[in-house]
Design a protein around this motif. Structure first.
Motif, PDB file in Angstrom:
ATOM      1  N   CYS A   1      71.057  -1.392  24.532  1.00 23.91           N
ATOM      2  CA  CYS A   1      72.130  -2.604  23.665  1.00 23.91           C
ATOM      3  C   CYS A   1      73.478  -2.239  23.748  1.00 23.91           C
ATOM      4  N   PHE A   2      73.929  -1.246  23.650  1.00 24.77           N
ATOM      5  CA  PHE A   2      75.376  -0.795  23.693  1.00 24.77           C
ATOM      6  C   PHE A   2      75.693  -1.264  25.137  1.00 24.77           C
ATOM      7  N   TRP A   3      74.854  -0.875  26.157  1.00 23.60           N
ATOM      8  CA  TRP A   3      75.540  -1.125  27.499  1.00 23.60           C
ATOM      9  C   TRP A   3      75.390  -2.288  27.791  1.00 23.60           C
ATOM     10  N   LEU A   4      74.627  -3.322  27.101  1.00 25.27           N
ATOM     11  CA  LEU A   4      74.632  -4.661  27.524  1.00 25.27           C
ATOM     12  C   LEU A   4      75.835  -5.208  26.715  1.00 25.27           C
ATOM     13  N   PHE A   5      76.329  -4.482  25.588  1.00 28.96           N
ATOM     14  CA  PHE A   5      77.537  -5.095  24.643  1.00 28.96           C
ATOM     15  C   PHE A   5      78.759  -4.683  25.762  1.00 28.96           C
ATOM     16  N   THR A   6      78.694  -3.617  26.401  1.00 32.14           N
ATOM     17  CA  THR A   6      79.788  -3.307  27.219  1.00 32.14           C
ATOM     18  C   THR A   6      80.170  -4.347  28.328  1.00 32.14           C
ATOM     19  N   LEU A   7      78.964  -4.865  28.793  1.00 35.11           N
ATOM     20  CA  LEU A   7      78.901  -6.079  29.848  1.00 35.11           C
ATOM     21  C   LEU A   7      79.889  -7.159  29.621  1.00 35.11           C
ATOM     22  N   PHE A   8      79.680  -7.703  28.233  1.00 33.64           N
ATOM     23  CA  PHE A   8      80.336  -8.799  27.475  1.00 33.64           C
ATOM     24  C   PHE A   8      81.935  -8.613  27.579  1.00 33.64           C
ATOM     25  N   ILE A   9      82.282  -7.278  27.417  1.00 32.03           N
ATOM     26  CA  ILE A   9      83.681  -6.830  27.261  1.00 32.03           C
ATOM     27  C   ILE A   9      84.197  -6.668  28.792  1.00 32.03           C
ATOM     28  N   VAL A  10      83.446  -6.268  29.669  1.00 36.48           N
ATOM     29  CA  VAL A  10      83.990  -6.736  31.108  1.00 36.48           C
ATOM     30  C   VAL A  10      83.902  -7.899  31.476  1.00 36.48           C
ATOM     31  N   CYS A  11      83.314  -8.882  31.059  1.00 37.31           N
ATOM     32  CA  CYS A  11      83.537 -10.338  31.553  1.00 37.31           C
ATOM     33  C   CYS A  11      84.975 -10.777  31.121  1.00 37.31           C
ATOM     34  N   LEU A  12      85.426 -10.278  29.843  1.00 42.11           N
ATOM     35  CA  LEU A  12      86.727 -10.682  29.414  1.00 42.11           C
ATOM     36  C   LEU A  12      87.741 -10.004  30.586  1.00 42.11           C
ATOM     37  N   SER A  13      87.684  -9.169  31.414  1.00 40.45           N
ATOM     38  CA  SER A  13      88.496  -8.518  32.211  1.00 40.45           C
ATOM     39  C   SER A  13      88.770  -9.457  33.466  1.00 40.45           C
ATOM     40  N   PHE A  14      87.751 -10.534  33.575  1.00 40.49           N
ATOM     41  CA  PHE A  14      88.062 -11.370  34.682  1.00 40.49           C
ATOM     42  C   PHE A  14      88.712 -12.467  34.476  1.00 40.49           C
ATOM     43  N   LYS A  15      89.362 -12.861  33.219  1.00 42.09           N
ATOM     44  CA  LYS A  15      90.165 -13.655  32.701  1.00 42.09           C
ATOM     45  C   LYS A  15      91.541 -13.292  32.207  1.00 42.09           C
ATOM     46  N   TYR A  16      91.432 -12.065  31.573  1.00 41.22           N
ATOM     47  CA  TYR A  16      92.800 -11.475  30.997  1.00 41.22           C
ATOM     48  C   TYR A  16      93.196 -10.346  31.862  1.00 41.22           C
ATOM     49  N   TYR A  17      92.581 -10.078  32.701  1.00 43.17           N
ATOM     50  CA  TYR A  17      93.239  -8.751  33.819  1.00 43.17           C
ATOM     51  C   TYR A  17      93.581  -7.386  33.105  1.00 43.17           C
ATOM     52  N   ARG A  18      92.901  -7.013  32.241  1.00 41.91           N
ATOM     53  CA  ARG A  18      93.251  -5.757  31.409  1.00 41.91           C
ATOM     54  C   ARG A  18      92.159  -4.784  31.955  1.00 41.91           C
ATOM     55  N   PRO A  19      92.701  -3.485  32.522  1.00 43.44           N
ATOM     56  CA  PRO A  19      91.864  -2.510  32.810  1.00 43.44           C
ATOM     57  C   PRO A  19      91.116  -1.862  31.805  1.00 43.44           C
ATOM     58  N   VAL A  20      91.346  -1.949  30.579  1.00 41.92           N
ATOM     59  CA  VAL A  20      90.878  -1.452  29.301  1.00 41.92           C
ATOM     60  C   VAL A  20      89.524  -2.062  29.139  1.00 41.92           C
ATOM     61  N   PHE A  21      89.306  -3.159  29.387  1.00 42.20           N
ATOM     62  CA  PHE A  21      88.080  -3.750  29.155  1.00 42.20           C
ATOM     63  C   PHE A  21      86.803  -3.266  30.027  1.00 42.20           C
ATOM     64  N   VAL A  22      87.434  -2.493  31.127  1.00 40.46           N
ATOM     65  CA  VAL A  22      86.243  -1.998  31.941  1.00 40.46           C
ATOM     66  C   VAL A  22      85.936  -0.567  31.558  1.00 40.46           C
ATOM     67  N   VAL A  23      86.851   0.003  30.691  1.00 41.24           N
ATOM     68  CA  VAL A  23      86.198   1.619  30.546  1.00 41.24           C
ATOM     69  C   VAL A  23      85.194   1.703  29.563  1.00 41.24           C
ATOM     70  N   PRO A  24      84.746   0.661  28.762  1.00 39.73           N
ATOM     71  CA  PRO A  24      83.291   0.788  28.109  1.00 39.73           C
ATOM     72  C   PRO A  24      82.135   0.957  28.770  1.00 39.73           C
ATOM     73  N   ASN A  25      82.018  -0.164  29.949  1.00 39.00           N
ATOM     74  CA  ASN A  25      81.061  -0.166  30.924  1.00 39.00           C
ATOM     75  C   ASN A  25      81.150   1.282  31.725  1.00 39.00           C
ATOM     76  N   PHE A  26      82.292   1.574  32.019  1.00 44.03           N
ATOM     77  CA  PHE A  26      82.291   2.786  32.903  1.00 44.03           C
ATOM     78  C   PHE A  26      81.682   4.050  32.210  1.00 44.03           C
ATOM     79  N   ILE A  27      82.061   4.176  30.899  1.00 45.83           N
ATOM     80  CA  ILE A  27      81.340   5.201  30.231  1.00 45.83           C
ATOM     81  C   ILE A  27      79.942   4.911  29.977  1.00 45.83           C
ATOM     82  N   ALA A  28      79.488   3.775  29.931  1.00 48.13           N
ATOM     83  CA  ALA A  28      78.143   3.448  29.456  1.00 48.13           C
ATOM     84  C   ALA A  28      77.412   3.934  30.925  1.00 48.13           C
ATOM     85  N   LEU A  29      77.984   3.495  32.237  1.00 46.89           N
ATOM     86  CA  LEU A  29      77.267   3.971  33.286  1.00 46.89           C
ATOM     87  C   LEU A  29      77.141   5.355  33.521  1.00 46.89           C
TER      88      LEU A  29
END
Length: 216
Positions: free
Chosen positions: A89-117
């Motif tokens: 469930c936490f991993w799935l939540f990080t994917l929704f945060i990653v989707c924001l990076s495709f619009k706002y171009y912020r590298p910080v949005f990728v960090v939670p998913n990187f940790i989850a992986l």
């Protein structure tokens, strides 16, 4: 031109990795949730099928201690499934945060998913080890003589598959994070660009001001 092509490849790989993670997590939540919800009912209501072997024929209807898993392995199995569902469930939540990076171009949005992986590699290895220990806890004749044990083998194979592909996802998301980090601040989001190039209208008309001094 080569920089644009490289960036396009990085973004495409990140999009594919994000989509694949969502598909894998849906399957993981459904399979582990099924085992967690029904495993105890299977153990209570489904009797042993009793394989037709000389050892089972000699035992008759009695159950050998080697055919029954210990309470420790059963408890570890249910606990590991519950932990995996919570982590998924936490991993799935990080994917929704990653989707924001495709619009706002912020590298910080990728960090939670990187940790989850990274944590997912250990969680899948842990789940695989717990299920393997549960199957090896009983005699070889009785390891797959029930429906729940056969279901566990499929879940164990799926966890091994996710453990392997997580390294590929890490590589893709690491390149995507590096790509966003190099272009952070140079490529602005659309809503910031519109605010900079289209200043808000106040409804007042401004006139040029003559800054020359007038001597009377």
């Amino acid at each position: 031109m080569s920089d644009r092509v490289c960036g396009c490849n990085v973004i495409t790989a990140a999009g594919i990795a994000t989509s694949m993670q969502m598909i894998i997590l849906v399957i993981a939540l459904s399979s582990t949730g099924l085992v967690l919800d029904r495993y105890r009912l299977w153990k209570v209501y489904e009797p042993r099928s009793g394989a037709t072997t000389p050892s089972t024929a000699a035992l008759g209807t009695e159950k050998s201690p080697h055919s029954i898993p210990t309470i420790w392995s059963e408890a570890w199995l249910e606990l590991a499934m519950a932990w995996y569902v919570a982590f998924a469930c936490f991993w799935l939540f990080t994917l929704f945060i990653v989707c924001l990076s495709f619009k706002y171009y912020r590298p910080v949005f990728v960090v939670p998913n990187f940790i989850a992986l990274i944590v997912g590699i250990f969680m899948n290895a842990f789940g695989f080890a717990v299920i393997l220990g549960r199957l090896l806890d009983v005699n070889k004749t009785y390891r797959t003589d029930e429906y729940e044990e056969a279901m566990l083998i499929y879940v164990m194979g799926f966890l091994l598959f996710v453990f392997i592909v997580n390294f590929i996802f890490l590589f893709c998301m690491n390149n995507y994070h590096r790509y966003l980090g190099l272009r952070y601040g140079t490529q602005l989001p659309k809503f910031i660009q519109t605010r900079q190039f289209n200043p808000p209208r106040t409804g007042q008309t401004t006139y040029p001001v003559d800054n020359h001094d007038h001597n009377y």
